[in-house]
Design a protein around this motif. Structure first.
Motif, PDB file in Angstrom:
ATOM      1  N   LYS A 165      -1.311   4.938   9.350  1.00  0.00           N
ATOM      2  CA  LYS A 165      -0.536   4.948  10.606  1.00  0.00           C
ATOM      3  C   LYS A 165      -1.050   3.890  11.568  1.00  0.00           C
ATOM      4  O   LYS A 165      -0.288   3.316  12.338  1.00  0.00           O
ATOM      5  CB  LYS A 165      -0.598   6.331  11.256  1.00  0.00           C
ATOM      6  CG  LYS A 165       0.247   7.374  10.556  1.00  0.00           C
ATOM      7  CD  LYS A 165       0.304   8.660  11.367  1.00  0.00           C
ATOM      8  CE  LYS A 165       1.204   9.682  10.696  1.00  0.00           C
ATOM      9  NZ  LYS A 165       1.280  10.934  11.482  1.00  0.00           N
ATOM     10  N   HIS A 166      -2.346   3.654  11.528  1.00  0.00           N
ATOM     11  CA  HIS A 166      -2.956   2.610  12.350  1.00  0.00           C
ATOM     12  C   HIS A 166      -2.341   1.250  12.014  1.00  0.00           C
ATOM     13  O   HIS A 166      -2.070   0.439  12.896  1.00  0.00           O
ATOM     14  CB  HIS A 166      -4.466   2.599  12.094  1.00  0.00           C
ATOM     15  CG  HIS A 166      -5.226   1.628  12.941  1.00  0.00           C
ATOM     16  ND1 HIS A 166      -5.735   1.944  14.182  1.00  0.00           N
ATOM     17  CD2 HIS A 166      -5.542   0.325  12.738  1.00  0.00           C
ATOM     18  CE1 HIS A 166      -6.346   0.900  14.698  1.00  0.00           C
ATOM     19  NE2 HIS A 166      -6.245  -0.097  13.840  1.00  0.00           N
ATOM     20  N   ILE A 167      -2.123   1.024  10.728  1.00  0.00           N
ATOM     21  CA  ILE A 167      -1.548  -0.242  10.269  1.00  0.00           C
ATOM     22  C   ILE A 167      -0.069  -0.341  10.650  1.00  0.00           C
ATOM     23  O   ILE A 167       0.397  -1.368  11.137  1.00  0.00           O
ATOM     24  CB  ILE A 167      -1.695  -0.365   8.740  1.00  0.00           C
ATOM     25  CG1 ILE A 167      -3.177  -0.390   8.365  1.00  0.00           C
ATOM     26  CG2 ILE A 167      -0.983  -1.608   8.221  1.00  0.00           C
ATOM     27  CD1 ILE A 167      -3.432  -0.207   6.890  1.00  0.00           C
ATOM     28  N   GLU A 168       0.657   0.742  10.423  1.00  0.00           N
ATOM     29  CA  GLU A 168       2.098   0.730  10.672  1.00  0.00           C
ATOM     30  C   GLU A 168       2.448   0.535  12.140  1.00  0.00           C
ATOM     31  O   GLU A 168       3.523   0.034  12.481  1.00  0.00           O
ATOM     32  CB  GLU A 168       2.709   2.044  10.172  1.00  0.00           C
ATOM     33  CG  GLU A 168       2.653   2.202   8.657  1.00  0.00           C
ATOM     34  CD  GLU A 168       2.784   3.656   8.242  1.00  0.00           C
ATOM     35  OE1 GLU A 168       3.281   4.464   9.050  1.00  0.00           O
ATOM     36  OE2 GLU A 168       2.372   3.992   7.115  1.00  0.00           O
ATOM     37  N   HIS A 169       1.546   0.929  13.043  1.00  0.00           N
ATOM     38  CA  HIS A 169       1.841   0.871  14.475  1.00  0.00           C
ATOM     39  C   HIS A 169       0.990  -0.166  15.216  1.00  0.00           C
ATOM     40  O   HIS A 169       0.764  -0.039  16.418  1.00  0.00           O
ATOM     41  CB  HIS A 169       1.627   2.242  15.109  1.00  0.00           C
ATOM     42  CG  HIS A 169       2.574   3.295  14.618  1.00  0.00           C
ATOM     43  ND1 HIS A 169       2.302   4.088  13.523  1.00  0.00           N
ATOM     44  CD2 HIS A 169       3.796   3.677  15.074  1.00  0.00           C
ATOM     45  CE1 HIS A 169       3.310   4.911  13.323  1.00  0.00           C
ATOM     46  NE2 HIS A 169       4.231   4.695  14.242  1.00  0.00           N
ATOM     47  N   ASP A 170       0.524  -1.199  14.512  1.00  0.00           N
ATOM     48  CA  ASP A 170      -0.389  -2.138  15.160  1.00  0.00           C
ATOM     49  C   ASP A 170       0.289  -2.991  16.236  1.00  0.00           C
ATOM     50  O   ASP A 170      -0.386  -3.571  17.081  1.00  0.00           O
ATOM     51  CB  ASP A 170      -1.087  -3.033  14.128  1.00  0.00           C
ATOM     52  CG  ASP A 170      -0.131  -3.957  13.396  1.00  0.00           C
ATOM     53  OD1 ASP A 170       1.083  -3.666  13.383  1.00  0.00           O
ATOM     54  OD2 ASP A 170      -0.586  -4.961  12.835  1.00  0.00           O
ATOM     55  N   ASN A 171       1.620  -3.057  16.234  1.00  0.00           N
ATOM     56  CA  ASN A 171       2.322  -3.819  17.268  1.00  0.00           C
ATOM     57  C   ASN A 171       2.919  -2.922  18.357  1.00  0.00           C
ATOM     58  O   ASN A 171       3.616  -3.401  19.256  1.00  0.00           O
ATOM     59  CB  ASN A 171       3.451  -4.654  16.641  1.00  0.00           C
ATOM     60  CG  ASN A 171       2.904  -5.843  15.874  1.00  0.00           C
ATOM     61  OD1 ASN A 171       1.952  -6.490  16.305  1.00  0.00           O
ATOM     62  ND2 ASN A 171       3.482  -6.127  14.719  1.00  0.00           N
ATOM     63  N   TYR A 188       0.850  -1.193   0.000  1.00  0.00           N
ATOM     64  CA  TYR A 188       0.000   0.000   0.000  1.00  0.00           C
ATOM     65  C   TYR A 188       0.887   1.246   0.000  1.00  0.00           C
ATOM     66  O   TYR A 188       2.116   1.152   0.128  1.00  0.00           O
ATOM     67  CB  TYR A 188      -0.914  -0.004   1.233  1.00  0.00           C
ATOM     68  CG  TYR A 188      -0.172   0.133   2.540  1.00  0.00           C
ATOM     69  CD1 TYR A 188      -0.041   1.376   3.168  1.00  0.00           C
ATOM     70  CD2 TYR A 188       0.421  -0.965   3.152  1.00  0.00           C
ATOM     71  CE1 TYR A 188       0.645   1.517   4.363  1.00  0.00           C
ATOM     72  CE2 TYR A 188       1.107  -0.852   4.343  1.00  0.00           C
ATOM     73  CZ  TYR A 188       1.221   0.393   4.944  1.00  0.00           C
ATOM     74  OH  TYR A 188       1.915   0.526   6.113  1.00  0.00           O
ATOM     75  N   TYR A 189       0.256   2.429  -0.136  1.00  0.00           N
ATOM     76  CA  TYR A 189       0.982   3.698  -0.095  1.00  0.00           C
ATOM     77  C   TYR A 189       0.629   4.420   1.205  1.00  0.00           C
ATOM     78  O   TYR A 189      -0.543   4.520   1.575  1.00  0.00           O
ATOM     79  CB  TYR A 189       0.611   4.575  -1.294  1.00  0.00           C
ATOM     80  CG  TYR A 189       1.131   4.039  -2.612  1.00  0.00           C
ATOM     81  CD1 TYR A 189       2.430   4.314  -3.023  1.00  0.00           C
ATOM     82  CD2 TYR A 189       0.319   3.257  -3.420  1.00  0.00           C
ATOM     83  CE1 TYR A 189       2.917   3.825  -4.224  1.00  0.00           C
ATOM     84  CE2 TYR A 189       0.792   2.751  -4.623  1.00  0.00           C
ATOM     85  CZ  TYR A 189       2.096   3.044  -5.019  1.00  0.00           C
ATOM     86  OH  TYR A 189       2.569   2.541  -6.207  1.00  0.00           O
ATOM     87  N   ASP A 190       1.665   4.945   1.889  1.00  0.00           N
ATOM     88  CA  ASP A 190       1.400   5.671   3.123  1.00  0.00           C
ATOM     89  C   ASP A 190       0.995   7.115   2.817  1.00  0.00           C
ATOM     90  O   ASP A 190       0.819   7.485   1.642  1.00  0.00           O
ATOM     91  CB  ASP A 190       2.614   5.624   4.064  1.00  0.00           C
ATOM     92  CG  ASP A 190       3.837   6.328   3.486  1.00  0.00           C
ATOM     93  OD1 ASP A 190       3.688   7.086   2.515  1.00  0.00           O
ATOM     94  OD2 ASP A 190       4.950   6.111   4.023  1.00  0.00           O
TER      95      ASP A 190
END
Length: 398
Positions: free
Chosen positions: A71-77, A33-35
């Motif tokens: 950002k929600h996806i990038e920081h899910d951990n 995907y694209y951020d």
């Protein structure tokens, strides 16, 4: 993961299966995907036991990217502890020195020890209430807890602003007042006679570990986590004392809650004799499981494996016991309240009780204010009755 051979799913091109070292078939997804900056990125996650589970997770990621929640996806951990550090570091220069020091102190000593290991996006109201508020309630002033809660909400608002979280789940949580705590305590302690019934039932129907740990908590007032953290080096049979220097629960081992919690307390001979008997039993159980009892061995162990017992193990047996005895409102912390209430009713010095419980004198007055008020009223009546019994004929002077 790059060295593992991947097999593409026939249903979804971004889903793969692979085999781990144990030859188990597992599933994963890889989504490009694209951020926000237009940079090409890939989100991947492995370890799913079924293709369906991997597909569900993939669809959630796709839906988030369509909503622009990259950002929600990038920081899910991201863990709560990691976010608190990031938030503090990026904002501290905006705050006054006193505010910065206070917030660093609260984050380091109170928020991170209780909540730091949880994933930020998975932390919900139930976990927050159970693993933080319920544990500090009654141990600290409500105003203090409110300050910690307010800071946590501010930090969570920061995560919402950064689009790491979609909303703040903790805004409508209320903190118990002293009056609320008093009401809870009134329903959460036993009279001396009830305590005898409770402990006798444990001795008769529960295993020796359950009986011994509940006897120890009731006769010392130590917290459940403190009892689980006891090692044999903390038991001094010669001087009849127990030293508290750690707490242990399902999140692991850590230092006690406050500076006051580090303490050495005198213990009733009845409890020390039971601990001596229990230590002999522990040696036998450990020997059967090819272990030796050492100074660092945890005191309370599983009767089958010899491993240190868990928090859930204690709760399981405690819940059976309270249902059987009919004390349905009682919690394990209620045994601590019982210990304090009995000492207060017997006229023990408040300062000594505070020292024994690892609390401050101020907290004893706040938590057990209703008990102290009743004692004060009794003392006034007793004083008058003692004089009347001695022939006093006072009264209003007409």
């Amino acid at each position: 993961m790059d060295k593992v051979k991947l097999y593409k799913s026939t249903k979804e091109p971004e889903i793969y299966h692979y085999f781990n070292a144990n030859k188990d078939k597992l599933w994963m997804f890889r989504h490009k995907y694209y951020d926000d900056a237009g940079k090409r990125r890939e989100k991947k996650k492995s370890g799913f036991k079924t293709e369906k589970a991997a597909l569900k997770a993939l669809l959630e990621v796709k839906a988030a990217t369509l909503r622009g929640e990259t950002k929600h996806i990038e920081h899910d951990n991201l863990t709560v502890g990691q976010w608190l550090d990031m938030w503090f570091e990026s904002n501290q220069k905006k705050w006054k020195e006193t505010t910065r020091i206070q917030r660093e102190y609260i984050i380091r000593l109170h928020l991170k020890p209780y909540l730091g290991s949880y994933r930020l996006q998975k932390l919900n109201r139930y976990i927050y209430q159970r693993e933080f508020l319920n544990l500090v309630e009654g141990q600290y002033k409500p105003n203090t807890i409110q300050t910690w809660h307010n800071l946590f909400k501010i930090a969570i608002n920061g995560a919402v602003e950064e689009e790491i979280l979609s909303r703040n789940r903790f805004t409508k949580i209320s903190i118990c007042s002293i009056e609320d705590i008093e009401e809870k305590i009134k329903e959460n302690f036993l009279t001396p006679a009830e305590l005898v019934t409770f402990i006798n039932d444990a001795k008769k129907h529960e295993n020796i570990t359950t009986y011994t740990i509940l006897l120890t908590i009731a006769f010392t007032g130590i917290r459940r986590g403190e009892s689980l953290g006891l090692q044999w080096k903390n038991i001094d049979f010669d001087n009849k004392t127990i030293t508290i220097e750690r707490t242990r629960d399902e999140k692991g081992v850590r230092s006690p809650k406050t500076k006051n919690s580090y303490r050495t307390i005198l213990v009733d001979e009845l409890v020390m004799n039971q601990l001596k008997t229990y230590k002999k039993w522990c040696k036998q159980i450990l020997f059967k499981n090819s272990h030796k009892l050492k100074n660092e061995t945890y005191v309370f162990i599983n009767e089958y494996t010899g491993d240190s017992i868990s928090n859930s193990n204690v709760l399981y047996h405690f819940n059976k016991l309270k249902i059987r005895t009919g004390f349905n409102n009682l919690t394990i912390h209620g045994l601590r309240h019982t210990h304090a209430t009995i000492l207060l009713n017997e006229g023990q010095n408040v300062k000594e009780i505070a020292k024994r419980l690892g609390n401050t004198v101020d907290m004893i007055y706040k938590i057990y204010g209703h008990v102290l008020k009743e004692l004060e009223e009794q003392s006034v009546t007793l004083f008058s009755q003692s004089l009347l019994a001695s022939g006093a004929d006072f009264g209003a002077n007409n």
